[in-house]
Design an enzyme around this catalytic site. Structure first.
Site, PDB file in Angstrom:
ATOM      1  N   ASP A  92      68.630  48.394  30.538  1.00 61.81           N
ATOM      2  CA  ASP A  92      68.879  46.994  30.169  1.00 61.81           C
ATOM      3  C   ASP A  92      67.818  46.552  29.178  1.00 61.81           C
ATOM      4  O   ASP A  92      66.720  47.120  29.113  1.00 61.81           O
ATOM      5  CB  ASP A  92      68.895  46.095  31.396  1.00 61.81           C
ATOM      6  CG  ASP A  92      67.518  45.926  32.023  1.00 61.81           C
ATOM      7  OD1 ASP A  92      66.898  46.956  32.351  1.00 61.81           O
ATOM      8  OD2 ASP A  92      67.059  44.771  32.193  1.00 61.81           O
ATOM      9  N   GLU A 156      65.800  45.687  34.871  1.00 65.49           N
ATOM     10  CA  GLU A 156      64.347  45.534  34.896  1.00 65.49           C
ATOM     11  C   GLU A 156      63.896  44.279  34.163  1.00 65.49           C
ATOM     12  O   GLU A 156      63.000  43.560  34.613  1.00 65.49           O
ATOM     13  CB  GLU A 156      63.690  46.770  34.274  1.00 65.49           C
ATOM     14  CG  GLU A 156      62.176  46.853  34.489  1.00 65.49           C
ATOM     15  CD  GLU A 156      61.374  46.088  33.448  1.00 65.49           C
ATOM     16  OE1 GLU A 156      60.205  45.758  33.729  1.00 65.49           O
ATOM     17  OE2 GLU A 156      61.909  45.811  32.363  1.00 65.49           O
TER      18      GLU A 156
END
Length: 451
Positions: A92, A156
């Site tokens: 991500d 994250e």
């Protein structure tokens, strides 16, 4: 780089690495599904699962984590009786911010002036490619000498803790002798560095309300309590005159003992405008690695364009507080909330909401794994010795893993050196860093297997 078979293999694989990173960067995998389609993150996760499958990984799974995102897991068996190493990265990315400010489109990998530009190129899709390069180099030169687990997180950057909660619920999944977190970076491009500490973090949303509705600023302004002005007062109370973070009850005078960050180098890395002062006191290393730092991430209020002459009835802000090692993030959050309530003026109604939280981390740099990494980095970076530095950012998973597996050694390396400008516009990765760190990781796995 001195000639050796592993380095030669990695060098030959760099065109493939660029092609793969181009494909990964193209996924708009921001784990905020109000902004970007879930399908973009799912596409990136499936790409990684396919890449692991093609490298012979087993037990590949897309793990549905409690925050509604997916992490990718795979296991590559090594020789019988070998040690187990867990390799971590995340797919991500941060939103690109102002896309118009990018020199080239943020989700297209573009080579310019010897660097590869694109959102996630360094943080941390480049870390995924780094792990793949290291494993491929070993497979081409005698095989991978350890059992390898790979975990690639899907949220994250959001700090929502999905993988942390999943790991706590399935503690056997990520057990390993050593964990290599590929989400840090060298202190300076070309200077091999392991990250010894990480600050923790907390995210708090603040809402201030004063009126039932907005009022005409001419008819009521001067006596009617302005919620936006009250919020500004609260936010200002979180900094001293010199810009130091001031949260009541939270220590702000800790010092960093180790590699130092020179003021001028920091100014250049941060691209501070001429004549603008740095904030805070103590050394730069004290301020960014050892002390708390508050940042106002956003304020909900009327934009200048289209604003009306009104006293605002309500306003809110999102606040980030970075928490240094040795300070409990839960306690820091309580102190922050208490500070906000105590410094809200005029009896305004204030509420806080905890959005995310993660503990700080401190590694044991005297462990055998660090000796193996130091040897590897000395080969990958001829003439340079491995350095240990702090990092002001947070990787909440590190502390979760350290708590779950107290005997496991954790190393932090990665591609996020200052020129990478992670989280900013025009993020980029140095292909030279990608190549050298891939060699270092491959040699580390070989050294560690023999240690």
């Amino acid at each position: 780089m001195s000639s050796n078979p592993v380095a030669e293999t990695v060098a030959s694989l760099m065109p493939r690495a660029k092609a793969e990173l181009t494909e990964l960067v193209a996924f708009k995998s921001v784990a905020d599904f109000d902004q970007y389609p879930r399908s973009e993150s799912e596409g990136a996760a499936n790409w990684i699962a396919d890449a692991l499958r093609s490298e012979g990984f087993q037990d590949i799974a897309l793990l549905d984590t409690p925050d509604g995102t997916q992490s990718v897991y795979g296991f590559l068996p090594g020789p019988e009786g070998a040690k187990t190493v867990l390799l971590y990265a995340h797919y991500d990315v941060q939103p690109p911010l102002d896309e118009a400010a990018w020199t080239t489109p943020p989700f297209e990998l573009v080579e310019r002036d010897g660097r590869w530009y694109g959102r996630g190129s360094a943080d941390c899709k480049g870390g995924v490619v780094m792990h793949l390069l290291a494993l491929r180099a070993l497979k081409a030169n005698g095989g991978v000498p350890v059992h390898v687990k790979v975990i690639v997180e899907g949220s994250e950057e959001q700090g929502t803790g999905g993988l942390e909660r999943y790991a706590e619920e399935h503690p056997e999944l990520l057990t390993a002798d050593t964990i290599v977190i590929g989400d840090a970076g060298n202190f300076r491009a070309g200077l091999p560095t392991v990250t010894a500490t990480l600050r923790g973090m907390t995210l708090v949303r603040v809402q201030v309300d004063t009126l039932e509705g907005n009022l005409h600023s001419g008819q009521f302004g001067g006596a009617a309590p302005d919620a936006l002005a009250a919020l500004i007062r609260v936010l200002d109370s979180l900094r001293a005159k010199d810009g130091s973070t001031t949260v009541d009850g939270l220590a702000g005078d800790l010092a960093w003992d180790g590699l130092q960050y020179e003021d001028q180098a920091f100014r250049e890395d941060a691209k501070v405008l001429d004549g603008v002062e740095l904030i805070g006191s103590g050394t730069v290393a004290d301020r960014v690695w050892a002390r708390p730092a508050v940042t106002v991430l956003g304020i909900d209020c009327p934009p200048v364009v289209g604003a009306t002459p009104s006293v605002q009835a309500g306003a809110r802000a999102l606040i980030s507080l970075r928490v240094p090692p040795g300070v409990d993030a839960v306690e820091a959050t309580k102190l922050l909330e208490a500070h906000i309530e105590a410094h809200t003026p005029w009896g305004a109604r204030v509420s806080t909401e905890r959005i995310g939280q993660g503990q700080a981390f401190r590694a044991d740099t005297s462990s055998p794994a660090y000796a193996s990494m130091a040897q590897a980095m000395a080969v990958a970076y001829p003439g340079q010795e491995m350095q240990s530095a702090g990092m002001g950012g947070s990787i909440p998973l590190c502390n979760t893993l350290a708590s779950l597996y107290p005997q496991t050694e954790i190393l932090l390396i990665g591609l996020s050196e200052p020129e990478a400008q992670i989280h900013a516009v025009n993020e980029s990765v140095s292909p030279d860093e990608l190549e050298r760190l891939s060699v270092a990781e491959a040699l580390f796995l070989r050294n560690y297997a023999a240690s």
